[in-house]
Design a protein around this motif. Structure first.
Motif, PDB file in Angstrom:
ATOM      1  N   VAL A  37       0.862  -1.187   0.000  1.00 31.18           N
ATOM      2  CA  VAL A  37       0.000   0.000   0.000  1.00 31.18           C
ATOM      3  C   VAL A  37       0.896   1.233   0.000  1.00 31.18           C
ATOM      4  N   SER A  38       0.775   2.041  -1.061  1.00 29.64           N
ATOM      5  CA  SER A  38       1.560   3.268  -1.177  1.00 29.64           C
ATOM      6  C   SER A  38       0.635   4.461  -0.954  1.00 29.64           C
ATOM      7  N   GLN A  39       0.741   5.078   0.228  1.00 29.69           N
ATOM      8  CA  GLN A  39      -0.079   6.236   0.571  1.00 29.69           C
ATOM      9  C   GLN A  39       0.736   7.510   0.344  1.00 29.69           C
ATOM     10  N   CYS A  40       0.102   8.506  -0.285  1.00 24.42           N
ATOM     11  CA  CYS A  40       0.825   9.750  -0.559  1.00 24.42           C
ATOM     12  C   CYS A  40       0.959  10.612   0.697  1.00 24.42           C
ATOM     13  N   LEU A  41      -0.029  10.522   1.598  1.00 19.38           N
ATOM     14  CA  LEU A  41      -0.027  11.358   2.799  1.00 19.38           C
ATOM     15  C   LEU A  41      -0.419  10.507   4.011  1.00 19.38           C
ATOM     16  N   THR A  64      -1.974 -10.095   3.719  1.00 19.00           N
ATOM     17  CA  THR A  64      -1.300  -9.201   4.655  1.00 19.00           C
ATOM     18  C   THR A  64      -0.993  -7.882   3.954  1.00 19.00           C
ATOM     19  N   LEU A  65      -0.884  -6.798   4.744  1.00 17.17           N
ATOM     20  CA  LEU A  65      -0.594  -5.468   4.197  1.00 17.17           C
ATOM     21  C   LEU A  65       0.809  -5.022   4.582  1.00 17.17           C
ATOM     22  N   SER A  66       1.461  -4.351   3.622  1.00 21.60           N
ATOM     23  CA  SER A  66       2.731  -3.679   3.894  1.00 21.60           C
ATOM     24  C   SER A  66       2.562  -2.244   3.418  1.00 21.60           C
ATOM     25  N   ARG A  67       2.447  -1.300   4.371  1.00 23.12           N
ATOM     26  CA  ARG A  67       2.074   0.073   4.026  1.00 23.12           C
ATOM     27  C   ARG A  67       3.269   1.019   4.141  1.00 23.12           C
ATOM     28  N   ARG A  68       3.392   1.911   3.154  1.00 19.67           N
ATOM     29  CA  ARG A  68       4.440   2.937   3.167  1.00 19.67           C
ATOM     30  C   ARG A  68       3.819   4.285   2.819  1.00 19.67           C
ATOM     31  N   ILE A  93      -1.666  -1.329  -4.027  1.00 17.30           N
ATOM     32  CA  ILE A  93      -2.690  -0.297  -3.912  1.00 17.30           C
ATOM     33  C   ILE A  93      -1.973   1.044  -3.818  1.00 17.30           C
ATOM     34  N   VAL A  94      -2.292   1.962  -4.743  1.00 18.32           N
ATOM     35  CA  VAL A  94      -1.583   3.235  -4.821  1.00 18.32           C
ATOM     36  C   VAL A  94      -2.582   4.383  -4.723  1.00 18.32           C
ATOM     37  N   SER A  95      -2.343   5.290  -3.772  1.00 18.06           N
ATOM     38  CA  SER A  95      -3.074   6.558  -3.701  1.00 18.06           C
ATOM     39  C   SER A  95      -2.087   7.645  -4.103  1.00 18.06           C
ATOM     40  N   PRO A  96      -2.102   8.089  -5.379  1.00 15.97           N
ATOM     41  CA  PRO A  96      -1.033   8.949  -5.903  1.00 15.97           C
ATOM     42  C   PRO A  96      -0.998  10.325  -5.248  1.00 15.97           C
ATOM     43  N   ASN A  97       0.209  10.866  -5.117  1.00 15.81           N
ATOM     44  CA  ASN A  97       0.373  12.223  -4.628  1.00 15.81           C
ATOM     45  C   ASN A  97       0.004  13.217  -5.730  1.00 15.81           C
TER      46      ASN A  97
END
Length: 505
Positions: A37-41, A64-68, A93-97
């Motif tokens: 999981v790539s979170q922008c904020l 399982t989740l690995s979030r950054r 899963i990407v929430s783009p900046n």
């Protein structure tokens, strides 16, 4: 004699039970899917999304989740996505900046054969597996609807709208602004409406500073429209502290609208800080459900656009109470589910042990009795020196929560960003991290093992060492650059930390 017989019977049984227990505890499912999981904020809206994903994950034990978190940096988010590609996660899963800047990394993941679910903000092109997010243009239209309702009978005079926008270039900020402008143009083409914009960059403190600066040079606007609830709250605080809001001992109210409709915004509506908000669902549960369908080769919807609506005081209070009730119920459900799973495993294990003992008791008894007595001391030593320390180490590792890891990373980033700022102190750091002095000391001590001032000084010493080794700067220059009071004090601190005197390259 009876005690000896009881010992001979119960001792091998207890050892057998322990060995079987260890074997069962070490059992792992055959298939575990790792989702990156790539979170922008790391704002309140995305924290809600993360909570929803973790909650839905309870229904999918094989995932399982690995979030950054990229903390608003396009470069960092692209690096994090590339690291997920190298690690060969099963799904991303990407929430783009910013959509255009992050799109190349999304494309690389997709072309590497990793399914990609884009959340919240679309990226250009169609090299992604699924999209789940709101209609930001429609959100802008709702903002325009609210503005034109507030316009009322003031069409004969200029009507000033202050827009507190999100991150420049981000898809939500661009589409919400366009939707608002188009909606105002259609609904009130002849009205004299002036749109003024400031950049809040999605955060409450940034919005507060931007609106405060605006009010120093401009009169109060008729309404304020913020691109999210946190910026709306920051704008409300700036308006409240501005002297122009006071007339004849009474404060002039400026209607403020936000976007998201999550707990902070709903609470602000109930408290009277802002007037309304537009719902913008995070739906982390839908992201996990879609991920499960994709990984298990089941049918899924490729493009899901979530609905949005205005929320005023009449709707905010019941929504707030409902949200709190759901949170409590889900926490209770998690506890009950965990207890039920534990009891079920224990019952299954007990049945297995009982059947096994009934069939193999005498054989195991005869074979193991002599061996157990001979190896008794060795087993006890192994338990004491190997198994127990492993369990203690596992317990210590679990105690470091993901929240502490995220705070430690953000603490390091904020301190490194302001190493050369002479105002970097406890109060300054607390304001950047939105923590009181007491909270800051407690949190920094927990994740770094030292106080904030010691942490700042050590980061400056590490930076000073890097500058001395890699640049032509003198000790005097490094002392001034990193805000040490004098070269002698810098030398003293450097020697205490590194064990030797500093020297320029």
């Amino acid at each position: 004699m009876k005690n000896n017989i009881r010992f001979l019977v119960l001792y091998p049984l207890s050892i057998l039970y322990f060995l079987l227990l260890v074997g069962c505890c070490q059992h792992k499912p055959n298939a575990i899917y790792r989702i990156g999981v790539s979170q922008c904020l790391d704002d309140a809206w995305r924290q809600k999304m993360n909570y929803e994903m973790e909650r839905e994950l309870l229904l999918h034990p094989d995932m399982t989740l690995s979030r950054r978190i990229a903390y608003g940096s396009n470069e960092l988010q692209c690096e994090q996505i590339d690291s997920f590609i190298r690690e060969r996660v099963d799904l991303l899963i990407v929430s783009p900046n910013e959509a255009e800047q992050v799109q190349p990394a999304v494309t690389r993941a997709y072309r590497a054969g990793i399914p990609v679910i884009v959340a919240d903000r679309r990226v250009p092109g169609d090299e992604w597996t699924a999209f789940i997010g709101g209609d930001n243009y429609k959100v802008g239209r709702l903002m325009a609807q609210w503005v034109t309702e507030k316009l009322g009978t003031s069409k004969a005079r200029p009507f000033v709208v202050l827009e507190v926008a999100g991150l420049p270039g981000s898809t939500p900020a661009t589409l919400r602004h366009k939707g608002m402008m188009d909606g105002i143009e259609e609904a009130a083409p002849l009205a004299k409406i002036a749109i003024e914009s400031v950049m809040g960059r999605w955060y409450q403190e940034n919005a507060y500073e931007a609106v405060s600066a605006y009010l120093e040079d401009h009169p109060l606007p008729d309404v304020i429209v913020a691109h999210n609830d946190l910026m709306a709250i920051g704008a409300a605080e700036a308006v409240k502290k501005n002297e122009r809001t006071m007339y004849n001992g009474r404060r002039k109210e400026v209607p403020i609208m936000g976007v998201d409709g999550i707990h902070p915004g709903l609470q602000a509506i109930v408290d009277g800080k802002i007037e309304c908000s537009a719902t913008y669902s995070s739906r982390g549960d839908m992201l996990i459900d879609a991920a499960s369908r994709i990984l298990h080769k089941e049918p899924y919807v490729r493009d899901t656009v979530l609905e949005t609506a205005l929320v005023d005081l009449t709707a905010a209070y019941p929504m707030l109470k409902q949200d709190e009730a759901i949170t409590r119920d889900l926490e209770t459900l998690h506890i009950v589910q965990t207890q039920a799973e534990s009891k079920w495993k224990q019952q299954r294990f007990d049945r297995f042990v009982l059947i096994l003992l009934m069939v193999f008791f005498f054989i195991l008894f005869l074979i193991t009795l002599g061996y157990i007595f001979i190896k008794q001391r060795k087993i006890q030593t192994k338990i004491k020196h190997d198994i127990i320390p492993q369990l203690e180490n596992m317990q210590k590792a679990i105690q470091l929560s993901k929240k502490d890891e995220a705070f430690a990373e953000r603490l390091r980033q904020v301190v490194d960003d302001y190493l050369t700022d002479p105002h970097l102190n406890v109060e300054f750091l607390g304001s950047k991290l939105q923590l009181s002095r007491t909270q800051l000391f407690r949190r920094v001590k927990a994740v770094a093992g030292k106080g904030p001032l010691d942490y700042i000084r050590e980061r400056r010493l590490v930076c000073a060492d890097e500058l001395l080794r890699t640049t032509d700067m003198t000790i005097q220059q490094v002392t001034l650059e990193l805000c040490f009071s004098s070269p002698s004090y810098f030398t003293k601190c450097y020697k205490e930390f590194f064990g030797h005197l500093p020297s320029a390259r």
